[in-house]
Design a protein around this motif. Structure first.
Motif, mmCIF file in Angstrom:
data_model
loop_
_atom_site.group_PDB
_atom_site.id
_atom_site.type_symbol
_atom_site.label_atom_id
_atom_site.label_comp_id
_atom_site.label_asym_id
_atom_site.label_seq_id
_atom_site.Cartn_x
_atom_site.Cartn_y
_atom_site.Cartn_z
ATOM 1 N N GLU A 90 0.803 -1.205 -0.034
ATOM 2 C CA GLU A 90 0.153 0.073 -0.026
ATOM 3 C C GLU A 90 0.832 1.340 0.135
ATOM 4 O OE1 GLU A 90 -2.475 -0.428 3.276
ATOM 5 O OE2 GLU A 90 -3.326 -2.378 2.568
ATOM 6 N N LEU A 91 2.146 1.300 0.386
ATOM 7 C CA LEU A 91 2.926 2.561 0.500
ATOM 8 C C LEU A 91 3.982 2.395 -0.088
ATOM 9 C CD1 LEU A 91 2.595 3.233 4.482
ATOM 10 C CD2 LEU A 91 1.179 4.057 2.235
ATOM 11 N N VAL A 92 4.899 1.074 -0.385
ATOM 12 C CA VAL A 92 6.103 1.148 -0.870
ATOM 13 C C VAL A 92 6.108 1.084 -2.349
ATOM 14 C CG1 VAL A 92 8.287 -0.068 -1.184
ATOM 15 C CG2 VAL A 92 7.087 0.295 1.117
ATOM 16 N N ILE A 93 5.416 0.174 -2.944
ATOM 17 C CA ILE A 93 5.409 -0.138 -4.316
ATOM 18 C C ILE A 93 4.262 0.816 -5.159
ATOM 19 C CG2 ILE A 93 6.319 -2.427 -4.012
ATOM 20 C CD1 ILE A 93 3.342 -3.433 -4.839
ATOM 21 N N PRO A 170 7.439 11.215 0.049
ATOM 22 C CA PRO A 170 6.081 10.999 -0.284
ATOM 23 C C PRO A 170 6.121 10.078 -1.646
ATOM 24 C CG PRO A 170 6.192 13.338 0.460
ATOM 25 C CD PRO A 170 7.604 12.967 0.110
ATOM 26 N N GLY A 171 5.235 9.145 -1.634
ATOM 27 C CA GLY A 171 5.234 8.403 -2.770
ATOM 28 C C GLY A 171 5.952 7.047 -2.634
ATOM 29 N N CYS A 172 5.861 6.376 -3.973
ATOM 30 C CA CYS A 172 6.245 4.994 -3.927
ATOM 31 C C CYS A 172 7.711 4.905 -4.163
ATOM 32 C CB CYS A 172 5.649 4.001 -4.858
ATOM 33 S SG CYS A 172 5.447 4.805 -6.724
ATOM 34 N N SER A 173 8.223 3.867 -4.438
ATOM 35 C CA SER A 173 9.712 3.437 -4.460
ATOM 36 C C SER A 173 9.946 3.386 -5.890
ATOM 37 C CB SER A 173 10.421 2.653 -3.593
ATOM 38 O OG SER A 173 11.711 2.081 -3.794
ATOM 39 N N ALA A 174 11.180 4.000 -6.409
ATOM 40 C CA ALA A 174 11.459 3.915 -7.873
ATOM 41 C C ALA A 174 12.576 2.613 -7.770
ATOM 42 C CB ALA A 174 11.910 5.127 -8.336
ATOM 43 N N VAL A 175 12.711 2.033 -6.677
ATOM 44 C CA VAL A 175 13.989 0.935 -6.672
ATOM 45 C C VAL A 175 13.798 -0.265 -7.733
ATOM 46 C CG1 VAL A 175 15.398 -0.486 -5.185
ATOM 47 C CG2 VAL A 175 15.010 1.867 -4.446
ATOM 48 N N PRO A 176 12.731 -0.737 -7.567
ATOM 49 C CA PRO A 176 12.378 -1.790 -8.392
ATOM 50 C C PRO A 176 12.574 -1.593 -9.907
ATOM 51 C CG PRO A 176 10.751 -1.810 -6.630
ATOM 52 C CD PRO A 176 11.357 -0.571 -6.734
ATOM 53 N N LEU A 177 11.914 -0.541 -10.295
ATOM 54 C CA LEU A 177 12.216 0.276 -11.689
ATOM 55 C C LEU A 177 13.695 0.305 -12.115
ATOM 56 C CD1 LEU A 177 10.954 0.985 -14.436
ATOM 57 C CD2 LEU A 177 10.944 3.241 -13.581
ATOM 58 N N MET A 178 14.568 0.883 -11.206
ATOM 59 C CA MET A 178 16.008 1.244 -11.373
ATOM 60 C C MET A 178 16.770 -0.176 -11.287
ATOM 61 S SD MET A 178 16.462 4.214 -11.855
ATOM 62 C CE MET A 178 15.096 4.184 -12.924
ATOM 63 N N GLY A 179 16.160 -1.208 -10.592
ATOM 64 C CA GLY A 179 16.915 -2.444 -10.588
ATOM 65 C C GLY A 179 16.818 -3.044 -11.625
ATOM 66 N N CYS A 180 15.544 -3.060 -12.348
ATOM 67 C CA CYS A 180 15.420 -3.753 -13.844
ATOM 68 C C CYS A 180 16.503 -2.810 -14.902
ATOM 69 C CB CYS A 180 14.203 -3.504 -14.197
ATOM 70 S SG CYS A 180 12.664 -4.781 -13.259
ATOM 71 N N LEU A 181 16.370 -1.759 -14.766
ATOM 72 C CA LEU A 181 17.267 -0.758 -15.847
ATOM 73 C C LEU A 181 18.485 -1.219 -15.521
ATOM 74 C CD1 LEU A 181 17.453 1.336 -17.869
ATOM 75 C CD2 LEU A 181 17.268 3.017 -16.146
ATOM 76 N N GLY A 182 19.034 -1.358 -14.107
ATOM 77 C CA GLY A 182 20.214 -1.567 -13.902
ATOM 78 C C GLY A 182 20.904 -2.981 -14.453
ATOM 79 N N MET A 183 19.923 -3.969 -14.209
ATOM 80 C CA MET A 183 20.658 -5.388 -14.731
ATOM 81 C C MET A 183 20.663 -5.279 -16.271
ATOM 82 S SD MET A 183 18.780 -7.991 -12.027
ATOM 83 C CE MET A 183 16.853 -7.734 -12.340
ATOM 84 N N LEU A 184 19.790 -4.569 -16.859
ATOM 85 C CA LEU A 184 19.877 -4.488 -18.274
ATOM 86 C C LEU A 184 20.986 -3.868 -18.753
ATOM 87 C CD1 LEU A 184 15.912 -4.129 -19.314
ATOM 88 C CD2 LEU A 184 17.254 -6.084 -19.536
ATOM 89 N N GLN A 185 21.233 -2.783 -18.085
ATOM 90 C CA GLN A 185 22.332 -1.949 -18.424
ATOM 91 C C GLN A 185 23.795 -2.712 -18.290
ATOM 92 O OE1 GLN A 185 22.446 1.724 -16.562
ATOM 93 N NE2 GLN A 185 24.382 2.387 -17.398
ATOM 94 N N LEU A 186 23.667 -3.497 -17.125
ATOM 95 C CA LEU A 186 25.098 -4.331 -16.898
ATOM 96 C C LEU A 186 25.394 -5.335 -17.971
ATOM 97 C CD1 LEU A 186 24.953 -4.354 -13.073
ATOM 98 C CD2 LEU A 186 26.736 -3.148 -14.324
ATOM 99 N N GLN A 187 24.343 -5.900 -18.488
ATOM 100 C CA GLN A 187 24.455 -6.859 -19.634
ATOM 101 C C GLN A 187 23.996 -6.482 -20.914
ATOM 102 O OE1 GLN A 187 25.379 -10.333 -18.707
ATOM 103 N NE2 GLN A 187 26.217 -9.277 -17.114
#
Length: 290
Positions: A90-93, A170-187
């Motif tokens: 309800e708060l993080v994602i 305030p608001g949700c986290s951008a870490v899941p999105l940045m995690g996906c982008l980071g893994m694609l960037q590294l590979q």
């Protein structure tokens, strides 16, 4: 309210939730089946998800929520895991992440494609020519919050960052999105080297496993809990939250790489190094991506 969870569980027999309960039971039975305490764990998963389906009937239950609940139940008591589950959903994602139409996941995947087109257009075009889309794999990474994709300790570290990011503003986290982008960037280079969909899709599916660096454990004694080991190995609260309010936000590509590097890199040992590390990395706010 100490009785709130019990009151939610008392509603489990209602016929209006029969279909939801059948789906929860089927998915709970398939969750962490090889764990040595699989049976009591799966029973707790059913109770927690049943209770949440009554707390939030608009969401009810969505597949992949079972892995979120199971991860929390591995490290804390059932009642505490329920409240942590509520905070995550309800708060993080992002909102409507697990809604019946999966609106939140769809929106995140569109943002991911947009970020890839800006910073890694060649990779996105290469995927399109092969008939492969980021939705084929990244949707699972996002919905499971990397539980089924990364080792448990790495997942806990990523969740730590996610909670800090959501608490920093305030608001949700951008870490899941940045995690996906980071893994694609590294590979990016191996993915560009794959010529056809037959070789590209398996590399994309197995991409998280290729990023895990195996290191021998340090000689000192380590805490017994996997979550405690993950947090003790790098107290992210100390050197990420310290500069969350004042740090300048780098571009999304650099932020994504820094989030991934935090999973394995060494922690600062002094207060000065901690403050400098926090200032360099920046706080994780979706509004500060621009």
């Amino acid at each position: 309210d100490d009785d709130y969870y019990d009151r939610l569980l008392a509603r489990r027999g209602r016929a209006t939730h029969a279909d939801v309960q059948r789906l929860i039971k089927a998915d709970a039975h398939r969750t962490f089946g090889t764990h040595r305490h699989a049976r009591p764990l799966q029973s707790a998963i059913r109770r927690l998800l049943d209770a949440y389906s009554h707390r939030n009937p608009g969401v009810g239950y969505c597949q992949a929520m079972n892995f979120i609940a199971a991860t929390l139940l591995l490290v804390m008591a059932e009642r505490h895991a329920f409240w942590c589950f509520c905070v995550l959903i309800e708060l993080v994602i992002p909102p409507r992440f697990y809604s019946p139409d999966l609106h939140g996941v769809t929106a995140e995947l569109r943002v991911l494609s947009d970020l890839l087109s800006r910073s890694h257009g060649a990779l996105l075009a290469h995927l399109a020519r092969a008939g492969v889309t980021v939705e084929m794999t990244c949707s699972r990474w996002l919905m499971c919050l990397f539980v089924t994709e990364l080792p448990f300790a790495h997942t806990c570290r990523l969740w730590d960052l996610m909670a800090l990011d959501a608490a920093a503003r305030p608001g949700c986290s951008a870490v899941p999105l940045m995690g996906c982008l980071g893994m694609l960037q590294l590979q990016e280079a191996p993915l560009l080297a794959a010529g056809s969909a037959d070789t590209l899709l398996p590399r994309l599916i197995n991409l998280p496993a290729t990023l895990v660096r195996r290191r021998p454990p340090p000689p000192r004694a380590r805490p017994r809990s996997a979550l405690a080991r993950a947090v003790a190995a790098k107290p992210l609260t100390r050197h990420v939250a310290a500069g969350a309010r004042t740090a300048r936000a780098p571009g999304p590509g650099r932020r994504a790489l820094r989030i991934i590097c935090l999973l394995d890199g060494p922690a600062p040992r002094t207060a000065t190094a901690a403050a400098r590390g926090a200032h360099t990395r920046g706080g994780g706010a979706r509004g500060r991506l621009a």
